[in-house]
Motif scaffolding. Structure first.
Motif, mmCIF file in Angstrom:
data_model
loop_
_atom_site.group_PDB
_atom_site.id
_atom_site.type_symbol
_atom_site.label_atom_id
_atom_site.label_comp_id
_atom_site.label_asym_id
_atom_site.label_seq_id
_atom_site.Cartn_x
_atom_site.Cartn_y
_atom_site.Cartn_z
ATOM 1 N N MET A 1 -62.506 -0.726 9.744
ATOM 2 C CA MET A 1 -62.175 -1.876 8.920
ATOM 3 C C MET A 1 -61.258 -1.427 7.784
ATOM 4 O O MET A 1 -61.589 -0.533 7.031
ATOM 5 C CB MET A 1 -63.473 -2.475 8.362
ATOM 6 C CG MET A 1 -63.243 -3.610 7.396
ATOM 7 S SD MET A 1 -64.756 -4.461 6.915
ATOM 8 C CE MET A 1 -65.284 -3.478 5.540
ATOM 9 N N GLN A 2 -60.118 -2.042 7.655
ATOM 10 C CA GLN A 2 -59.161 -1.722 6.606
ATOM 11 C C GLN A 2 -59.411 -2.609 5.388
ATOM 12 O O GLN A 2 -59.476 -3.823 5.506
ATOM 13 C CB GLN A 2 -57.729 -1.934 7.116
ATOM 14 C CG GLN A 2 -56.639 -1.678 6.101
ATOM 15 C CD GLN A 2 -56.519 -0.209 5.731
ATOM 16 O OE1 GLN A 2 -56.882 0.662 6.511
ATOM 17 N NE2 GLN A 2 -56.007 0.060 4.558
ATOM 18 N N VAL A 3 -59.578 -1.987 4.230
ATOM 19 C CA VAL A 3 -59.787 -2.733 2.995
ATOM 20 C C VAL A 3 -58.432 -2.902 2.332
ATOM 21 O O VAL A 3 -57.761 -1.925 2.029
ATOM 22 C CB VAL A 3 -60.776 -1.996 2.065
ATOM 23 C CG1 VAL A 3 -60.958 -2.747 0.773
ATOM 24 C CG2 VAL A 3 -62.109 -1.799 2.762
ATOM 25 N N ASN A 4 -58.011 -4.156 2.109
ATOM 26 C CA ASN A 4 -56.680 -4.419 1.572
ATOM 27 C C ASN A 4 -56.701 -4.919 0.135
ATOM 28 O O ASN A 4 -55.856 -5.709 -0.258
ATOM 29 C CB ASN A 4 -55.960 -5.440 2.460
ATOM 30 C CG ASN A 4 -55.635 -4.865 3.817
ATOM 31 O OD1 ASN A 4 -55.263 -3.702 3.930
ATOM 32 N ND2 ASN A 4 -55.797 -5.661 4.851
ATOM 33 N N TYR A 5 -57.663 -4.496 -0.635
ATOM 34 C CA TYR A 5 -57.720 -4.884 -2.037
ATOM 35 C C TYR A 5 -58.179 -3.695 -2.857
ATOM 36 O O TYR A 5 -58.513 -2.638 -2.311
ATOM 37 C CB TYR A 5 -58.649 -6.089 -2.241
ATOM 38 C CG TYR A 5 -60.062 -5.897 -1.744
ATOM 39 C CD1 TYR A 5 -61.027 -5.288 -2.535
ATOM 40 C CD2 TYR A 5 -60.436 -6.333 -0.485
ATOM 41 C CE1 TYR A 5 -62.318 -5.101 -2.082
ATOM 42 C CE2 TYR A 5 -61.729 -6.166 -0.029
ATOM 43 C CZ TYR A 5 -62.672 -5.552 -0.834
ATOM 44 O OH TYR A 5 -63.941 -5.383 -0.378
ATOM 45 N N ALA A 6 -58.196 -3.867 -4.154
ATOM 46 C CA ALA A 6 -58.613 -2.799 -5.055
ATOM 47 C C ALA A 6 -59.926 -3.182 -5.725
ATOM 48 O O ALA A 6 -60.273 -4.356 -5.826
ATOM 49 C CB ALA A 6 -57.552 -2.565 -6.119
ATOM 50 N N ILE A 7 -60.635 -2.165 -6.180
ATOM 51 C CA ILE A 7 -61.858 -2.362 -6.949
ATOM 52 C C ILE A 7 -61.610 -1.802 -8.346
ATOM 53 O O ILE A 7 -61.090 -0.698 -8.500
ATOM 54 C CB ILE A 7 -63.055 -1.639 -6.305
ATOM 55 C CG1 ILE A 7 -63.375 -2.248 -4.947
ATOM 56 C CG2 ILE A 7 -64.277 -1.671 -7.221
ATOM 57 C CD1 ILE A 7 -64.469 -1.523 -4.199
ATOM 58 N N GLY A 8 -61.977 -2.565 -9.358
ATOM 59 C CA GLY A 8 -61.853 -2.108 -10.739
ATOM 60 C C GLY A 8 -63.222 -2.064 -11.384
ATOM 61 O O GLY A 8 -64.023 -2.981 -11.230
ATOM 62 N N LEU A 9 -63.511 -0.962 -12.092
ATOM 63 C CA LEU A 9 -64.793 -0.787 -12.756
ATOM 64 C C LEU A 9 -64.559 -0.487 -14.231
ATOM 65 O O LEU A 9 -63.705 0.342 -14.550
ATOM 66 C CB LEU A 9 -65.569 0.377 -12.134
ATOM 67 C CG LEU A 9 -65.795 0.306 -10.629
ATOM 68 C CD1 LEU A 9 -64.858 1.257 -9.916
ATOM 69 C CD2 LEU A 9 -67.218 0.658 -10.326
ATOM 70 N N VAL A 10 -65.317 -1.148 -15.092
ATOM 71 C CA VAL A 10 -65.264 -0.844 -16.519
ATOM 72 C C VAL A 10 -66.699 -0.775 -17.004
ATOM 73 O O VAL A 10 -67.500 -1.666 -16.734
ATOM 74 C CB VAL A 10 -64.492 -1.903 -17.332
ATOM 75 C CG1 VAL A 10 -64.391 -1.487 -18.795
ATOM 76 C CG2 VAL A 10 -63.108 -2.132 -16.764
#
Length: 136
Positions: A1-10
């Motif tokens: 499965m290809q993930v085509n988005y980003a994850i942001g953590l703060v």
């Protein structure tokens, strides 16, 4: 499965500041709030957003600015196209229902699985009268 988005953590200290920071992040860019993790009774909070890489970067930058202006910033990161196994760690894989964290019922966004209410534990009966003297 290809993930085509980003994850942001703060990560910030204090739940109230995390809510203010999240508001700024969501207003700064087209991102989706997907999860939060609260530790130490809400004194340490990690907010997770997803979206296109540029939008997540802009949202994280806005979150960092908001958190630093209040003196509560701890850490931040953007993960472009994360490995699919990371989705399991963040409970973003759609196959399973999101669990309830024992430390915080509000750990993950989304429907919380129903739990049966626990009945209060019965107290042992109290003895009346004077305590018996031991035969020593």
């Amino acid at each position: 499965m290809q993930v085509n988005y980003a994850i942001g953590l703060v990560e910030v200290s204090a739940l109230g500041h995390a809510i203010i920071m999240l508001d700024q992040m969501l207003k700064a860019a087209e991102v989706k709030f997907v999860a939060t993790e609260r530790k130490l009774g809400g004194r340490l909070v990690t907010v997770v957003v997803t979206g296109e890489v540029s939008a997540v970067k802009a949202a994280v930058d806005a979150g960092i600015e908001s958190a630093k202006s209040n003196g509560v910033f701890k850490a931040a990161n953007v993960i472009p196209r994360p490995h699919e196994e990371i989705l399991k760690f963040l409970h973003l894989d759609e196959e399973k229902e999101k669990p309830v964290n024992s430390e915080s019922a509000a750990t993950h966004v989304g429907k919380v699985p129903s739990q049966k209410a626990k009945e209060p534990a019965k107290q042992p009966a109290r003895r009346r009268g004077r305590p018996k003297k031991s035969a020593n």
